[in-house]
Scaffold this motif. Structure first.
Motif, mmCIF file in Angstrom:
data_model
loop_
_atom_site.group_PDB
_atom_site.id
_atom_site.type_symbol
_atom_site.label_atom_id
_atom_site.label_comp_id
_atom_site.label_asym_id
_atom_site.label_seq_id
_atom_site.Cartn_x
_atom_site.Cartn_y
_atom_site.Cartn_z
ATOM 1 N N LEU A 1 0.820 -1.213 0.000
ATOM 2 C CA LEU A 1 0.000 0.000 0.000
ATOM 3 C C LEU A 1 0.857 1.267 0.000
ATOM 4 N N ASP A 2 1.942 1.274 0.764
ATOM 5 C CA ASP A 2 2.796 2.468 0.829
ATOM 6 C C ASP A 2 3.508 2.727 -0.499
ATOM 7 N N ARG A 3 4.017 1.669 -1.125
ATOM 8 C CA ARG A 3 4.701 1.840 -2.411
ATOM 9 C C ARG A 3 3.710 2.291 -3.486
ATOM 10 N N ALA A 4 2.521 1.695 -3.510
ATOM 11 C CA ALA A 4 1.500 2.082 -4.483
ATOM 12 C C ALA A 4 1.073 3.531 -4.261
ATOM 13 N N HIS A 5 0.965 3.931 -2.995
ATOM 14 C CA HIS A 5 0.622 5.315 -2.645
ATOM 15 C C HIS A 5 1.612 6.284 -3.304
ATOM 16 N N THR A 6 2.890 6.003 -3.135
ATOM 17 C CA THR A 6 3.929 6.862 -3.712
ATOM 18 C C THR A 6 3.802 6.931 -5.225
#
Length: 130
Positions: A85-90
């Protein structure tokens, strides 16, 4: 590629009734158990034999679209499953999305707007339990 299309979500006043309507049109199974989401009185799904899952989300005081009136536009959003989720957010922010709702810590989804303002969700992919 950032994510996988999990479903198309339509806003509506009565999720189960609308799921049954689309079941009559498309076939498939209403509210089939699926580890990607929980089912409740505000959320229903249709797993058609072909195509993506359709989900129906209760919206209190729902105002239907006023085709073709742009002051009451069409209402839906996409849920995109992601591993991180964090990588996709970025990545989606880099591509021009805007964060609308980061949610609370531990929640498995976040809401964004695409560059034209349409909402979509990044949803952490559910991992099968061993």
């Amino acid at each position: 590629m950032i994510g996988n299309l999990q479903c198309v979500v339509l806003d509506c006043p009565d999720p189960v009734s609308l799921a049954r309507f689309y079941q009559a049109l498309l076939g498939g199974e209403v509210d089939r158990p699926d580890r990607r989401w929980t089912l409740d009185s505000d959320w229903s799904t249709l797993h058609p034999e072909t195509g993506p899952v359709l989900a129906f989300q209760r919206v209190r005081d729902h105002q239907p679209p006023g085709w073709p009136d742009p002051s009451r536009p069409q209402q839906f959003h996409l849920d995109l499953g992601v591993d991180d989720l964090d990588r996709a957010h970025t990545e989606v922010l880099r591509l021009g999305a805007a964060l609308l709702d980061a949610g609370s810590a531990g929640r498995g989804w976040r809401v964004y707007a695409d560059p034209a303002g349409h909402p979509f969700c990044l949803v952490r992919e559910a991992r099968p339990t061993a």
